[in-house]
Design a protein around this motif. Structure first.
Motif, mmCIF file in Angstrom:
data_model
loop_
_atom_site.group_PDB
_atom_site.id
_atom_site.type_symbol
_atom_site.label_atom_id
_atom_site.label_comp_id
_atom_site.label_asym_id
_atom_site.label_seq_id
_atom_site.Cartn_x
_atom_site.Cartn_y
_atom_site.Cartn_z
ATOM 1 N N LYS A 5 0.755 -1.115 -0.049
ATOM 2 C CA LYS A 5 0.069 0.126 0.129
ATOM 3 C C LYS A 5 0.905 1.450 0.053
ATOM 4 N N TYR A 116 -8.917 12.487 -1.687
ATOM 5 C CA TYR A 116 -9.718 11.645 -0.750
ATOM 6 C C TYR A 116 -11.201 12.013 -0.974
ATOM 7 N N LYS A 119 -14.080 9.581 -1.172
ATOM 8 C CA LYS A 119 -13.885 8.196 -0.526
ATOM 9 C C LYS A 119 -14.439 8.146 0.680
ATOM 10 N N GLU A 120 -14.629 7.050 1.367
ATOM 11 C CA GLU A 120 -15.226 6.607 2.556
ATOM 12 C C GLU A 120 -14.339 6.900 3.778
ATOM 13 N N SER A 121 -12.994 6.856 3.758
ATOM 14 C CA SER A 121 -11.929 7.113 4.659
ATOM 15 C C SER A 121 -10.700 7.036 4.045
ATOM 16 N N ALA A 123 -7.569 5.359 3.640
ATOM 17 C CA ALA A 123 -7.445 4.199 3.563
ATOM 18 C C ALA A 123 -5.973 3.664 3.426
ATOM 19 N N ASN A 124 -5.098 4.769 3.489
ATOM 20 C CA ASN A 124 -3.610 4.469 3.477
ATOM 21 C C ASN A 124 -2.918 4.887 4.707
ATOM 22 N N ARG A 151 -10.305 7.705 10.364
ATOM 23 C CA ARG A 151 -10.462 6.083 9.893
ATOM 24 C C ARG A 151 -9.002 5.911 9.535
ATOM 25 N N PRO A 153 -5.676 3.784 9.000
ATOM 26 C CA PRO A 153 -5.417 2.321 9.363
ATOM 27 C C PRO A 153 -4.368 2.178 10.128
ATOM 28 N N PHE B 16 -14.628 11.900 3.618
ATOM 29 C CA PHE B 16 -13.746 10.812 4.104
ATOM 30 C C PHE B 16 -13.753 10.876 5.874
#
Lengths: 660, 115
Positions: A5, A116, A119-121, A123-124, A151, A153, B16
């Motif tokens: 990622k 972003y 997008k929902e969160s 992600a990286n 959120r 990760p 987001f």
């Protein structure tokens, strides 16, 4: 955590924020780490409100526009950074994040710019720099923000200076010991590294940085040129970045600047924009005014002459008539005469004769005046009355003397004015002096009364006229009444000077004025070039009691045994944006020479890219195969709490806050 | 605190983000407050923290420079307390408004006993 990622690397500096993907060569996004909330234009809002009332259909649009006005601008989105300089807000206090609202705005900006939106969160995983020895409270809040709000990760925290050091190690493989000097915007760090580990307990931080340098220059220029305040603000950073340097030997350089010819040869003059038209405008209008006045006078004279001529004609006609009447009387045509008299509203012969003589004399007078040579005009009169230079003194010299006298008067007047304003304020020297005089005056009379059992004895006070001046000096509401004579004299001088100057060569005057105007709009930048960055070495110049950089290096080195000192001194590494000052390396070499033992070795290395190396070093770390080991994941955050983070070579050390 | 309420109301909705807000007393903490909190945490005394890493006070005597020009200043004006290097500077000081004088003094960090 999948290793493939992409990692988002954020070097969150207190001056500039650099954001980019770990596999790119340079950050995609660089911006000043500030935000501003433009104040809503109240008038505009009101207008829009009324518009909305009038047009219900356009309501939503108007409201949206309203909202747009008040929206927070971040980093590069700030439209005119100069205009809002006073309203810029930063999440930082020194190099620590303290305002989390602002930091949230900054993150919003970063993540929107990095694509972003939609997008929902996030992600990286993220690599984020933080302050050296960042307080646990601040890190907990940062983790909460990243994990709860966005959120994320996983995240890895590190210190910018150590990332930069790792990047530098690419060129110096195998070097495990170093003394890192990190020059930041708000702080300067001295970081000893032994065997690849930061010696946290011996790190020291000087709370002086680029911000203080810029601010110091700003304050100095502001007081040197109070009139050009607005023009100065926007130019200070550029002056610091491009034209300041660190002196090799500050005292020696200062002594050079004290020499006038060195000053003349090395001074940098900055010409501010100005409008030359306005400079000569006053002169032009003065000339035009005079021209207009002359025209007006001519027209008035013309009118007067015409009126006189008309009057003369009238008088002559009347004279004719009266003569005819007189003739009637002389010809004994009494009946006709009486009727004519009645017609002209004249009562009798006597009155007719009187009228006749007055009209005759009037005509005579007017004719005399017309035939007489033109009288010298009033202006000429004034000219004659204008004082002339005394015999044997050239006009120029006389005028110069007058000018000197006038300046003296003006100066005295100004001094009085200033004294008055000073007296008005408390705690000024003038006010204190005034109180002192009052108390001594009071004490004196008191003492006298006591000594003489109430009998006032004359001590001669007041015999001399000057004695009374003391009362003038303590009178706060002194309205200049004592200087009426001076004022009159001043007016007189001004009249004379104006007269002669106006008659002098105007063109030359105008040129002189234009030149002066240009000079008045110049900033002199001389000693400041070395004086301003010198605060890194002498923080006492801005009233900071902390040890200067050289003293601090000596202090930190003394914390180690001699052998380790030598290892540190053999690799001094300079990083951070402020390490770009010209002459810094040479100066540090000189200081190291002074503080290290005689004939011992040392070496100073500069970062190849002081501003970016921290970001590049962080990317480097994100590329190593076992990178995922240094990531703090969300599950770890949920288990261990917000303070917890994975330690690594470029990070702070984790210590849990004791529970009580 | 009012700032917190206004900005949260004006927050732009971003996809987001999760709904999240710090407790009101955590949104802004000045460094001084953080320092006080750490002091009350009973950390082991040898544990270095942000606030123990401050540079030590300077032990070298501070050099004296003219407030106006920055040149080495052997003189002090007893009235205004400004330092000056030569007669011209002294002359220029005589016409200086008090706010400029105070400005120079505060830049140098001078605070008078009278205030």
């Amino acid at each position: 955590m999948p290793a493939h990622k992409r990692v988002l690397v954020i070097d969150n500096g207190s001056y500039e924020c650099r954001v980019g993907w770990h596999d790119s060569k340079e950050p995609e996004l660089r911006f000043r780490n500030v935000l501003t909330k433009p104040r809503k234009d109240r008038k505009k809002d009101n207008n829009q409100a009324t518009d909305a009332l009038a047009l219900p259909a356009g309501t939503t649009a108007a409201q949206e526009e309203c909202k747009g006005n008040g929206e927070i601008q971040v980093g590069n989105d700030i439209i005119n950074i100069e205009a809002v300089r006073a309203h810029l807000k930063s999440p930082f206090e020194r190099n620590v994040i303290t305002n989390w609202n602002h930091q949230e705005q900054i993150f919003d900006y970063i993540f929107t710019k990095m694509g972003y939106e939609g997008k929902e969160s996030i992600a990286n995983p993220i690599v984020l720099t933080e302050a050296l020895a960042n307080p646990n409270i601040c890190r907990r809040q940062m983790s909460e923000l990243l994990f709860e709000c966005y959120r994320v990760p996983a995240v890895s925290y590190g210190i910018d200076a150590l990332y930069s050091w790792q990047q530098h190690q690419q060129q110096h493989k195998g070097v495990q010991d170093a003394l890192i000097l990190s020059f930041g915007y708000s702080t300067t760090h001295v970081i000893p590294v032994l065997n690849g580990r930061m010696q946290l307990e011996h790190v020291r931080r000087l709370n002086v940085g680029g911000f203080h340098i810029i601010n110091y220059l700003f304050r100095l220029m502001q007081m040197k040129y109070p009139v050009h305040l607005n023009a100065i603000t926007s130019r200070m950073e550029k002056l610091v970045h491009e034209h300041s340097h660190i002196a090799l030997d500050y005292q020696e350089e200062l002594l050079k600047w004290a020499q006038l010819d060195y000053y003349e040869a090395h001074i940098m003059k900055i010409q501010l924009p100005y409008n030359p038209v306005t400079a000569s405008n006053a002169l032009l209008t003065a000339e035009q005014k005079q021209e207009k006045r002359r025209e007006l006078a001519l027209r008035l004279l013309d009118i007067k002459n015409r009126r006189e001529r008309e009057k003369l004609q009238e008088d002559e006609e009347q004279l004719q008539l009266l003569r005819k009447l007189r003739l009637l009387y002389e010809q004994q045509k009494m009946q006709k005469f009486e009727r004519a008299l009645q017609q002209q509203q004249i009562s009798n012969l006597e009155e007719l004769d009187k009228l006749l003589t007055t009209v005759q004399s009037r005509i005579k007078r007017v004719k005399e005046r017309a035939s007489a040579p033109p009288r010298p005009s009033k202006q000429q009169d004034k000219l004659d009355k204008m004082p002339k230079p005394p015999e044997g003194v050239p006009q120029a010299q006389w005028l110069a003397e007058l000018r000197g006298k006038r300046e003296e008067l003006m100066r005295r007047k100004q001094a009085r004015q200033q004294q008055r304003t000073e007296q008005g304020k408390r705690h000024t020297h003038a006010a204190q002096e005034r109180m002192r005089i009052i108390s001594t005056l009071a004490a004196r009379s008191e003492k006298r009364r006591k000594v003489n059992n109430g009998d006032e004895e004359d001590d001669g006070f007041g015999m001399n006229d000057n004695d009374w001046d003391v009362y003038k000096r303590i009178n706060r509401y002194n309205d200049d009444s004592d200087s009426d004579a001076e004022n009159e004299q001043l007016l007189e001088f001004e009249k004379i000077l104006n007269h002669y100057d106006a008659n002098g060569d105007d063109a030359q005057n105008a040129a002189m004025q234009a030149l002066n105007a240009a000079e008045n709009y110049q900033l002199h930048f001389g000693v400041e070039a070395i004086r301003v960055p010198e605060i890194l070495f002498q923080p006492s110049m801005i009233g900071c009691s902390e040890a200067g950089l050289a003293e601090l290096i000596a202090f930190v080195l003394k914390l180690f045994p001699a052998e380790e000192q030598q290892r540190l001194a053999d690799h001094v590494y300079l990083t951070g944006s402020c390490a770009q000052f010209r002459g810094l390396k040479a100066r540090l070499a000189k200081e190291m020479m002074e503080l290290r033992p005689f004939k011992s070795s040392f070496a100073i290395y500069e970062s190849q890219d002081p501003a970016l190396s921290a970001w590049l070093g962080a990317c480097l770390q994100a590329r190593v195969p076992n990178f995922s080991e240094v990531l703090t994941t969300r599950s770890q955050y949920e288990e261990q709490g917000g303070e917890y983070f994975k330690e690594h070579r470029a990070s702070n050390s984790y210590y849990p806050t004791p529970k009580d | 605190m009012t700032e917190a309420t206004t900005s949260s109301s004006a927050k732009v909705k971003r996809t987001f983000k999760q709904t999240f807000a710090f407790p009101k007393n955590c949104v802004y903490r000045p460094l001084r407050q953080i320092q006080n909190m750490e002091r009350n945490q009973k950390l082991p005394p040898e544990q270095p923290t942000y606030f123990t890493l401050n540079a030590p006070p300077s032990l070298r005597p501070a050099k004296k420079y003219s407030d106006i020009s920055g040149l080495p200043a052997p003189y002090v004006d007893p009235h205004s307390k400004l330092r000056y290097a030569n007669a011209e500077e002294y002359a220029s000081m005589q016409h200086m408004p008090s706010d400029i004088i105070n400005g120079y003094l505060t830049v140098r960090g001078y605070t008078s006993a009278v205030g």
